[in-house]
Write an enzyme that holds these catalytic residues in place. Structure first.
Site, PDB file in Angstrom:
ATOM      1  CG  ASN A 135      -1.955  -1.118   1.145  1.00 32.37           C
ATOM      2  OD1 ASN A 135      -2.597  -1.344   0.127  1.00 32.37           O
ATOM      3  ND2 ASN A 135      -2.058  -1.870   2.234  1.00 32.37           N
ATOM      4  NE  ARG A 183       0.960  13.581   4.227  1.00 29.75           N
ATOM      5  CZ  ARG A 183       1.115  12.808   3.154  1.00 29.75           C
ATOM      6  NH1 ARG A 183       1.678  13.307   2.065  1.00 29.75           N
ATOM      7  NH2 ARG A 183       0.706  11.550   3.154  1.00 29.75           N
ATOM      8  CG  PHE A 220       7.208  -6.825  -4.482  1.00 29.40           C
ATOM      9  CD1 PHE A 220       7.704  -7.169  -5.724  1.00 29.40           C
ATOM     10  CD2 PHE A 220       6.084  -7.487  -4.008  1.00 29.40           C
ATOM     11  CE1 PHE A 220       7.085  -8.146  -6.492  1.00 29.40           C
ATOM     12  CE2 PHE A 220       5.461  -8.462  -4.761  1.00 29.40           C
ATOM     13  CZ  PHE A 220       5.962  -8.804  -6.010  1.00 29.40           C
TER      14      PHE A 220
END
Length: 709
Positions: free
Chosen positions: A277, A334, A390
């Site tokens: 994610n 932000r 990964f």
């Protein structure tokens, strides 16, 4: 009392030269707008940057351009960091742990008073979305360069933001709109919504405190890990559950709003390439959106911004399904990590815009003014091992570091330099590598070239994975989703798979490099070491080993050109053969390639980085090869009976003790790295022989954790 330094001198001038104006490298010089300062706009005299690394450097660059003095804050281990050297002043705010330094509000407030800073730019992460910090700044009359506390609170709480989005007629994902109390309630709610579900932190972001569950057991486990990560990362363990949209795209809209009710959307960013994610590769614009869908998403994003009276740069994130239906995910109040690609296609400096808005100035542009000029792609270069899930974090010192500054239309946002340490305390990002082109194809080719020319030594990095992503046919065609990595690499990332032609290129280059090194070793100041040695040979027979396969090669030399015969086929290799250079620029059968020689040994072992992936080769003379078969081979370690840490981090929990019997796949311990928790499991059913760690221990990559019988 915090340590204080007023920085000046020759060293900062050197850094100013290194971090040249990025707009010239982005190709933004051809865009409609420049970032020339509006003479009538008010600004600040001094800004404190409450952050570190590349984003602190990024803010300092714009402040310099605007004539604003800057103050850096830093932990004690960051005292020699690039952002500290670039700033006009610097204040130490505590020891290495973020809770005692970059999240230490008292120390940062003290730094503001010491330096007389009029405003604070929070960057991203740390205190950037902390409403209490914004309130404390307001109480002291210091400007927070970001939205007001109401918008931060409303959008920072995933539950409240979803309700506001619904009221603003923004498409939302079906789910439970309250706080989940415990694991059993999570299971109940998940059953009502229907699997799969997404469990995520109410105050979260950046992929932390987020788990996907496909059944009741995964929901219980996801609730436990998500709540722990949320508490660790945000100091708030509240969770929510919503329907998980399978195989979506992650597309976000950049918004810009002032304090006078004006708001714009600055087009989209495609952020679908993710692991755990967290984004890996982003691009702007998206290949998927048509003008009508883009407009609808932009209008909904602006509608949400106006609903909370938003004023600053912000990002509204959406999930988009295959039918181009889009659903509100969250709003980040932000500056986003990936903001450079928006700057490249619009010509707007978002940090400058944030500063002007914070000072009370009106937006200078209308919606019809915002262009999509060309294409920009960003690769996040991390100190991570891409062959482990990964990307599991790697730590170490950058023994050699060289950014591809000599390439046009390339931008590198970094906060490190040669000699910098990548530690367990902070995010392992090395830099954001951005390439720009008039077309997507041009931007992709430039990214391929930039990755090949990027030198990172001393830590394991994810450049092999990044390069494979951008040349993969699915990515090139735009056929992507958030499941891209697990679908393309179902058994994990293994590096570049060589074609027959590429294998010949690699073997020929290794043979030519070996021969060039042998010839150089025979010379001294351009002369033969011993005058009586025979004339140099121009033909060699070599044996090259690659992936346990052995190849006999014939090599001949004419000038700087090598002809290598492999399995009856000839490969022409030419180059300068500068063995001291980090980059090896060669021409192979008329095609230019940039390789990197990572190491060479006297035993003929060569590691070459070719097409992004590192390959281990062994080059021997015909005689040496005939003798090498008599050398004993090292027996590999039996990893089924031991558990080693796959990354540096800290032990959160140990679930077993000596004498316990564990089943295959059973959790043995939990390791936390960069605030992400990872469950370590048994490789087989066995009895625990010994435990070499306890909760609270700091472990390095490869450290022994548990032994099984």
């Amino acid at each position: 009392m915090a340590a204080y330094r007023s920085a000046a001198g020759f060293q900062r001038v050197l850094h100013a030269v290194k971090h040249v104006c990025f707009k010239q490298r982005c190709g933004v010089i051809i865009c409609q707008y420049s970032t020339v300062i509006e003479p009538n706009n008010k600004t600040f005299d001094k800004i404190l940057i409450a952050n570190r690394g590349e984003i602190a450097c990024r803010v300092i660059k714009t402040c310099r351009k605007m004539g604003i003095k800057t103050v850096a804050v830093h932990s004690d281990v960051d005292s020699s960091a690039v952002h500290v050297k670039m700033a006009d002043e610097a204040v130490c705010v505590g020891p290495a742990p973020t809770s005692k330094s970059y999240l230490n509000m008292d120390a940062i407030m003290n730094a503001i008073k010491m330096t007389g800073a009029q405003a604070v730019h929070p960057g991203y992460g740390f205190l950037s979305e902390n409403k209490e910090f914004a309130k404390r700044l307001a109480a002291e009359g210091v400007t927070f360069i970001g939205p007001d506390t109401h918008a931060i609170q409303a959008m920072g709480d995933k539950i409240e933001s979803k309700l506001i989005a619904k009221a603003a007629k923004v498409n939302t994902i079906p789910g439970f709109d309250g706080v989940v109390k415990d694991a059993e309630e999570a299971v109940k709610i998940a059953g009502e919504i229907g699997y799969p579900v997404m469990i995520k932190a109410s105050a979260g972001g950046g992929g932390k405190g987020m788990r996907i569950a496909w059944n009741d057991e995964e929901t219980r486990e996801g609730f436990r890990f998500s709540s722990q990560e949320a508490a660790s990362s945000f100091g708030d363990d509240r969770l929510l559950i919503e329907k998980f949209i399978d195989n979506p795209r992650h597309i976000e809209i950049q918004v810009l709003a002032d304090k006078h009710g004006n708001a714009l959307w600055l087009n989209e960013r495609e952020c679908s390439i993710q692991r755990r994610n967290q984004k890996v590769v982003e691009e702007a614009p998206s290949t998927f959106l048509d003008p009508d869908t883009r407009r609808k998403m932009g209008e909904q994003a602006v509608s949400l911004a106006k609903a909370v009276k938003y004023s600053s740069a912000g990002t509204v994130e959406f999930l988009v399904d295959s039918e181009k239906n889009f659903y509100f995910l969250e709003m980040n109040t932000r500056l986003q990590v990936e903001h450079p690609i928006t700057e490249c296609i619009t010509g707007l400096d978002l940090v400058e815009q944030m500063i002007h808005i914070a000072k009370g100035n009106k937006l200078q542009h209308k919606q019809s003014d915002i262009p999509i000029n060309g294409w920009a792609i960003e690769s996040r270069v991390y100190a991570e091992d891409p062959y482990k899930q990964f990307g599991l974090p790697s730590i170490g010192r950058l023994s050699q570091y060289q950014e591809p500054f000599d390439l046009v239309n390339v931008r590198v946002d970094s906060g490190i330099q040669e000699g910098s340490d990548i530690s367990i305390y902070y995010d392992p990002m090395i830099s954001k590598l951005v390439t720009y082109g008039k077309t997507r194809e041009e931007a992709l080719k430039k990214m391929e070239e930039a990755l090949d020319n990027y030198v990172v030594r001393g830590v394991t990095h994810n450049i092999p994975l990044l390069r494979e992503i951008i040349v993969h046919p699915r990515f090139v065609s735009g056929d992507i989703s958030t499941k891209f990595l697990p679908e393309v690499y179902p058994d994990g990332f293994k590096g570049h798979m060589l074609t027959a032609g590429e294998r010949r290129e690699l073997l020929a280059t290794a043979a030519a490099l070996y021969t060039a090194a042998q010839l150089r070793s025979q010379r001294f100041l351009g002369d033969l070491r011993v005058s009586c040695v025979p004339a140099e040979s121009s033909d060699w027979e070599l044996c090259v080993e690659l992936d346990k396969s052995v190849h006999m090669l014939g090599v001949s030399l004419c000038g700087n050109n090598y002809t290598v015969e492999i399995d009856g086929k000839k490969v022409e290799v030419s180059g300068e053969w500068n063995l001291a250079s980090a980059l090896l620029s060669v021409t192979i059968n008329g095609k230019h390639r940039t390789l990197q020689c990572l190491s060479r040994t006297a035993a003929g072992e060569i590691i070459l980085q070719y097409l992004g992936t590192s390959f281990k080769l062994r080059v021997l003379s015909k005689l040496a090869a005939s003798l090498s078969k008599h050398m004993p081979e090292k027996v590999p370690e039996d990893t089924s009976s031991i558990l080693r840490s796959p990354m540096p981090g800290s032990v959160v929990a140990v679930s077993v003790k000596p004498g316990d019997t564990v089943a295959e796949g059973q959790e043995i311990c939990v390791i936390e790295a960069m605030k992400m928790q990872n469950s370590m499991t048994a490789a087989k059913t066995a009895k625990v022989k010994s435990v070499h760690c306890k909760a609270g221990d700091t472990v390095g990559e490869g450290d022994l954790l548990v032994e099984l019988e």
